[in-house]
Design an enzyme around this catalytic site. Structure first.
Site, PDB file in Angstrom:
ATOM      1  N   ASP A  82      17.356  -4.817   4.351  1.00 52.58           N
ATOM      2  CA  ASP A  82      16.740  -3.492   4.389  1.00 52.58           C
ATOM      3  C   ASP A  82      17.609  -2.528   5.185  1.00 52.58           C
ATOM      4  OD1 ASP A  82      16.088  -4.942   6.768  1.00 52.58           O
ATOM      5  OD2 ASP A  82      14.539  -3.471   7.243  1.00 52.58           O
ATOM      6  N   GLU A 145      13.810  -5.924   8.783  1.00 51.53           N
ATOM      7  CA  GLU A 145      14.375  -6.009  10.130  1.00 51.53           C
ATOM      8  C   GLU A 145      14.324  -4.682  10.858  1.00 51.53           C
ATOM      9  OE1 GLU A 145      17.446  -5.836  13.291  1.00 51.53           O
ATOM     10  OE2 GLU A 145      17.318  -4.634  11.478  1.00 51.53           O
TER      11      GLU A 145
END
Length: 384
Positions: A82, A145
């Protein structure tokens, strides 16, 4: 992302056997802001399943791929997929760096951390069935994350399926400018609130100034002398700092409340409990369960550090493969999750971490190629 900001890679094709620089560009070109990782995972999953003799597991938008060749040791290669929100920096582009002129890939996630992902995916795909591979591999590509821990795919695996993360060494592809950053610091954030009694400042003796009480705590923080702790030949610098504070009612009023967040970055030789005990001793305001008179204390966040583990044979072999280019990690990263499972872990990825989350995020091609070459060399060199 609105309708006018669709991912430029409309077919989301990923050539998992492409060279590592091309693979970096392909990953950057797929929009994968936190909570929107499905497209990139939908492209990566079938690509990984084309590799013979590899187990592929999908949990939400987190992928785990594993070899099972009974090679005696196992190395985990992990990276988050991400990114933070776009800033007009998707799709990728390639060109000279404005400062150095070096061949560079520009774009969202090029540093944090799709270039690292590309190095790890490339190594896994090219070595999974190679006779040169010296250890079994686990590849973890995880979601969430960049947001709260409850969304972090690696956190979920560590809690629900820790056996999938076991290995002799774990590498996290966080940008480290191509050097090994071993372990990580722990972090604690404490909120200290002083409680007083409001009064008109012309009759201050009728009240009690909470801001003055808090100021005494802040002086202790300002006067704190942080330690430098050597572990495995690396020096970790601790730090205790007030990071946010607030008080005040009006310019003619004694404040009845004042609070501050205090952040302690501590060396990984301390446990969370030891670090908490230390910060409470320094602040002198008691603990959440037993605060001093006139104060309340709240632990807002606490995360363990990770020991570098450079004394482990697999870690020593990685240091040798990178020419001894190693230093401590001063921030906190997901290597801590591996350390909590008893797996030594390091950060190792291309790119300048100072460019993370910036509009001008970019990664030199030479960095990507160097990390990729060193990683392959490590994985194909028999350790003593």
């Amino acid at each position: 992302m609105n309708d006018s900001e669709q991912s430029p890679n409309t077919n989301h094709a990923i050539d998992i056997h492409a060279d590592v620089v091309t693979l970096t560009e392909q990953l950057v070109d797929i929009y994968s802001e936190s909570h929107h990782e499905q497209d990139i995972v939908d492209a990566l999953e079938p690509a990984l399943r084309t590799i013979d003799n590899v187990e592929v597991i999908r949990r939400g938008n987190t992928l785990v791929a594993r070899t099972h060749r009974n090679l005696g040791e196992r190395v985990v290669l992990a990276g988050h997929i991400d990114t933070v929100p776009p800033a007009d920096n998707v799709p990728s582009r390639r060109g000279p760096d404005p400062d150095t002129g070096a061949d560079t890939i520009f774009g969202l996630g090029s540093v944090d951390m799709k270039s690292g992902d590309a190095c790890y995916i490339h190594a896994f795909a090219s070595l999974a069935n190679s006779p040169d591979l010296q250890c079994d591999l686990t590849l973890v590509l995880y979601e969430g994350e960049e947001v709260a821990t409850k969304y972090n795919g690696l956190h979920h695996l560590a809690e629900e399926s820790p056996e999938l993360l076991q290995g002799n060494l774990a590498l996290l592809g966080e940008p480290s400018a191509g050097k090994i950053e071993a372990g990580c610091q722990g972090t604690i954030r404490v909120k200290v609130t002083a409680h007083g009694e409001r009064a008109h400042s012309a009759r201050s003796w009728l009240g009690h100034n909470a801001l003055h009480d808090l100021a005494r705590v802040l002086v202790r923080v300002a006067d704190y002398e942080p330690q430098q702790v050597e572990i495995d030949g690396l020096t970790y610098r601790e730090g205790l700092n007030a990071v946010v504070a607030e008080s005040g009612v009006a310019t003619n009023t004694i404040p009845d409340e004042a609070w501050a967040f205090i952040n302690f970055r501590y060396a990984p030789n301390r446990t969370v409990d030891e670090a908490l005990a230390h910060i409470f001793e320094v602040l002198g305001v008691g603990t959440p369960d037993h605060p001093s008179d006139g104060f309340s204390v709240e632990v807002d966040d606490a995360a363990a550090g990770a020991l570098p583990g450079l004394d482990q044979p697999a870690a020593a072999a990685l240091v040798a493969a990178t020419g001894g280019n190693v230093g401590p990690k001063y921030g906190w990263t997901d290597v801590s999750r591996f350390s909590g499972l008893g797996v030594p872990a390091v950060n190792f990825g291309p790119g300048n971490p100072g460019l993370c989350h910036t509009k001008d995020e970019r990664c030199p091609v030479a960095d990507i190629e160097q990390v990729s070459e060193q990683l392959v060399a490590f994985l194909t060199t028999k350790s003593n």
